[in-house]
Motif scaffolding. Structure first.
Motif, mmCIF file in Angstrom:
data_model
loop_
_atom_site.group_PDB
_atom_site.id
_atom_site.type_symbol
_atom_site.label_atom_id
_atom_site.label_comp_id
_atom_site.label_asym_id
_atom_site.label_seq_id
_atom_site.Cartn_x
_atom_site.Cartn_y
_atom_site.Cartn_z
ATOM 1 N N UNK A 1 -35.003 66.095 -70.632
ATOM 2 C CA UNK A 1 -34.785 66.186 -69.188
ATOM 3 C C UNK A 1 -36.084 66.585 -68.489
ATOM 4 N N UNK A 2 -36.458 65.835 -67.459
ATOM 5 C CA UNK A 2 -37.660 66.134 -66.692
ATOM 6 C C UNK A 2 -37.428 67.340 -65.794
ATOM 7 N N UNK A 3 -38.319 68.322 -65.886
ATOM 8 C CA UNK A 3 -38.228 69.461 -64.978
ATOM 9 C C UNK A 3 -38.930 69.109 -63.671
ATOM 10 N N UNK A 184 -21.988 60.898 -53.383
ATOM 11 C CA UNK A 184 -22.008 61.972 -54.366
ATOM 12 C C UNK A 184 -20.968 63.012 -53.963
ATOM 13 N N UNK A 185 -19.922 63.193 -54.756
ATOM 14 C CA UNK A 185 -18.914 64.205 -54.406
ATOM 15 C C UNK A 185 -19.442 65.616 -54.603
ATOM 16 N N UNK A 363 -20.479 67.896 -64.596
ATOM 17 C CA UNK A 363 -20.339 66.454 -64.358
ATOM 18 C C UNK A 363 -21.177 66.032 -63.152
ATOM 19 N N UNK A 364 -21.078 66.796 -62.075
ATOM 20 C CA UNK A 364 -21.767 66.423 -60.834
ATOM 21 C C UNK A 364 -23.270 66.600 -60.969
ATOM 22 N N UNK A 365 -23.718 67.668 -61.584
ATOM 23 C CA UNK A 365 -25.168 67.863 -61.704
ATOM 24 C C UNK A 365 -25.777 66.793 -62.607
ATOM 25 N N UNK A 370 -29.095 61.735 -63.088
ATOM 26 C CA UNK A 370 -29.171 60.288 -63.291
ATOM 27 C C UNK A 370 -29.690 59.592 -62.033
ATOM 28 N N UNK A 371 -29.288 60.081 -60.859
ATOM 29 C CA UNK A 371 -29.776 59.497 -59.614
ATOM 30 C C UNK A 371 -31.282 59.691 -59.485
ATOM 31 N N UNK A 372 -31.773 60.887 -59.782
ATOM 32 C CA UNK A 372 -33.225 61.125 -59.701
ATOM 33 C C UNK A 372 -33.971 60.122 -60.591
ATOM 34 N N UNK A 373 -33.517 59.977 -61.822
ATOM 35 C CA UNK A 373 -34.173 59.065 -62.766
ATOM 36 C C UNK A 373 -34.136 57.626 -62.254
#
Length: 377
Positions: A1-3, A184-185, A363-365, A370-373
């Protein structure tokens, strides 16, 4: 995971309310995953929310007092000195944002939680950063407000404009001038270890005593429901500018013996643990956290179907009951069903507790990550 370096830019750092609670929770979730998180507010809060001791994120507020509205569309050379000063102060605040964004380096993420805050981000240098704009209300609510035009203007060129539901995203996309819309909920705000026992004859409402939350409609609902289920009480948690008028309405409807005014609560789990049914009578909502909380506590909900977010959370007839928006008689009927049928309450309460896990924080985080990537490709 990218910080990453993640900035939340909002109207306020810690304004009491749903957006403030969401923002604080998401900042904490990102910090837990090793990101450096900062919340930047434009103005000080009107009703501050306690962030607790040593929150895992940094905070900064750009102005000592709330700045005036933006000037009219005239050339700077023709503006009065006071207006020129306002424009200069706004640009100076935006320059502070630019310096913060540049210091973060490439790959930083800027999440603009409200469109008013985007007016400053739009003046800042965001080169090398992902910029995500958010609307924390339904499309219909936004369209009927001054925010509608500003969302279309200021979010047009961000990397992603996020709504709360697919239905709202589709409505925004249909407007034709936003080709960057997603959704995004909100995450589940709490995960109690046990369900409410659902043994107390209490229907509970939690929310501001404001026009938007429709407590006046709720009292009309209760006037129909209470006589059909003697012995039950309606416990209203909340405070606000409408409290005196609502108490008068309660008395005029002859409901003082069956309505309890419980005031604001800092213990939502405790309040829901004393509920057998939760009711929401709002005139409008985005993606209401309190419905998520009630369901997580195993309390079946009856609510007006006032927005896509409400019907996304409650699966009507499975884990809760919905009534047509504003139809007080139908909401009263839904309440009476839940009050009268213990087996229905228990079945729906346990299904609610299970179904709401699709909005679990992890789940949401993960969806955010995934959206950032995706946006970096």
């Amino acid at each position: 995971m990218t910080q990453r370096e993640i900035f939340f830019v909002a109207n306020e750092v810690n304004e009491l309310g749903g957006v403030g609670r969401w923002q604080t929770q998401m900042a904490g979730l990102f910090a837990e995953r090793g990101h450096r998180v900062r919340i930047i507010g434009i103005a000080p809060p009107g009703a501050p929310m306690d962030l607790g001791e040593n929150p895992p994120f940094e905070t900064l507020t750009l102005y000592d007092r709330r700045p005036a509205g933006r000037p009219g569309r005239r050339t700077l050379g023709r503006l009065a000195p006071s207006v020129r000063s306002h424009v200069a102060n706004r640009q100076a605040a935006a320059d502070r944002l630019s310096a913060l964004f540049r210091s973060a380096g490439p790959g930083a993420v800027i999440i603009v939680t409200q469109v008013w805050a985007m007016e400053w981000v739009a003046l800042a240098d965001t080169a090398g950063c992902l910029v995500i704009g958010m609307s924390h209300e339904s499309f219909e609510a936004c369209r009927n407000s001054s925010r509608y035009g500003r969302v279309r203007r200021y979010y047009k060129d961000v990397d992603r404009m996020l709504c709360l539901t697919q239905e709202d995203a589709d409505l925004w996309a249909a407007e034709g001038d936003l080709n960057n819309v997603g959704f995004m909920p909100n995450p589940l705000p709490l995960t109690p270890g046990t369900s409410s026992p659902r043994t107390e004859k209490a229907v509970v409402s939690i929310g501001r005593l404001s026009h938007e939350k429709g407590v006046d409609l709720l009292l009309d609902v209760w006037a129909e429901a209470a006589p059909r289920q003697p012995g039950w009480i309606l416990r209203i948690h909340g405070a606000g500018e409408y409290e005196s008028a609502l108490r008068r309405q309660c008395t005029e409807l002859g409901l003082d013996d069956s309505v309890e005014w419980a005031g604001q609560t800092g213990d939502v789990t405790g309040a829901l643990g004393r509920a057998s049914v939760f009711v929401q009578s709002s005139r409008g909502e985005g993606f209401p956290l309190v419905l998520l909380e009630a369901m997580a506590c195993g309390v079946p909900c009856a609510a007006f179907d006032c927005s896509p977010g409400v019907r996304e959370i409650i699966r009507d007839g499975e884990d809760g009951l919905l009534a047509r928006h504003g139809n007080t008689s139908q909401l009263a009927e839904r309440l009476v069903r839940l009050m009268a049928e213990e087996n229905l309450r228990d079945t729906m309460g346990e299904r609610a507790r299970e179904n709401v896990r699709r909005f679990a924080p992890e789940v949401i985080v993960h969806r955010w990550e995934k959206l950032f990537t995706f946006l970096e490709r």
